[in-house]
Design a protein around this motif. Structure first.
Motif, PDB file in Angstrom:
ATOM      1  N   GLU A  34       0.959  -1.166   0.148  1.00  0.00           N
ATOM      2  CA  GLU A  34      -0.207   0.001   0.000  1.00  0.00           C
ATOM      3  C   GLU A  34       0.882   1.112  -0.056  1.00  0.00           C
ATOM      4  O   GLU A  34       0.448   2.220  -0.803  1.00  0.00           O
ATOM      5  N   THR A  35       1.848   1.301   0.865  1.00  0.00           N
ATOM      6  CA  THR A  35       2.754   2.524   0.928  1.00  0.00           C
ATOM      7  C   THR A  35       3.591   2.602  -0.397  1.00  0.00           C
ATOM      8  O   THR A  35       3.804   3.817  -0.984  1.00  0.00           O
ATOM      9  N   ALA A  56       1.127   4.139  -2.849  1.00  0.00           N
ATOM     10  CA  ALA A  56       0.874   5.395  -2.726  1.00  0.00           C
ATOM     11  C   ALA A  56       2.243   6.386  -2.965  1.00  0.00           C
ATOM     12  O   ALA A  56       1.784   7.425  -3.295  1.00  0.00           O
ATOM     13  N   GLU A  57       3.130   5.939  -2.964  1.00  0.00           N
ATOM     14  CA  GLU A  57       4.409   6.740  -3.257  1.00  0.00           C
ATOM     15  C   GLU A  57       4.404   6.811  -4.600  1.00  0.00           C
ATOM     16  O   GLU A  57       4.723   7.868  -5.201  1.00  0.00           O
TER      17      GLU A  57
END
Length: 122
Positions: free
Chosen positions: A107-108, A111-112
């Motif tokens: 998820e990170t 998102a990045e």
């Protein structure tokens, strides 16, 4: 006292619809989930509270007694007792933690990359 071979430490479902609450009980394996039980050993609330905690209360002295007599905990109860330090940590706990960690990392990363793509467009 009942025979010790068929004793289980399991969860008995209480609460209402969409709000489960469990009692940790000792019962014979042939009894129904919410049927007769020998003793209540604690409770477990699986719904996270405002601190994102799932609460469990345990009568440690009685749990140790019933484990010593030969009662076998179910998988979920052994996970709870493992997290409480009464039993070794259940292997399933490690798997679930790893999957959650990998999901958060994905998820990170997504998102990045989305954030970097938006910066390039501006």
């Amino acid at each position: 006292m009942p025979s010790c071979t068929g004793l289980k430490i399991r969860l008995a479902l209480h609460g209402c619809t969409n709000r489960p609450f469990f009692h940790i009980i000792v019962t014979e394996s042939r009894f129904k989930r919410n049927g007769r039980h020998l003793e209540q050993l604690g409770s477990f609330d699986p719904m996270p509270n405002y601190n994102n905690e799932k609460l469990a209360s345990l009568n440690v002295k009685r749990i140790k007694y019933w484990l010593g007599v030969g009662a076998t905990p179910t998988n979920l109860v052994s996970k709870i007792l493992g997290l409480a330090g009464l039993l070794p940590i259940h292997p399933r706990t490690y798997l679930e933690t790893r999957r959650r960690r990998e999901g958060l990392l994905q998820e990170t990363a997504v998102a990045e990359s989305e954030e970097a793509r938006l910066k390039e467009q501006s």
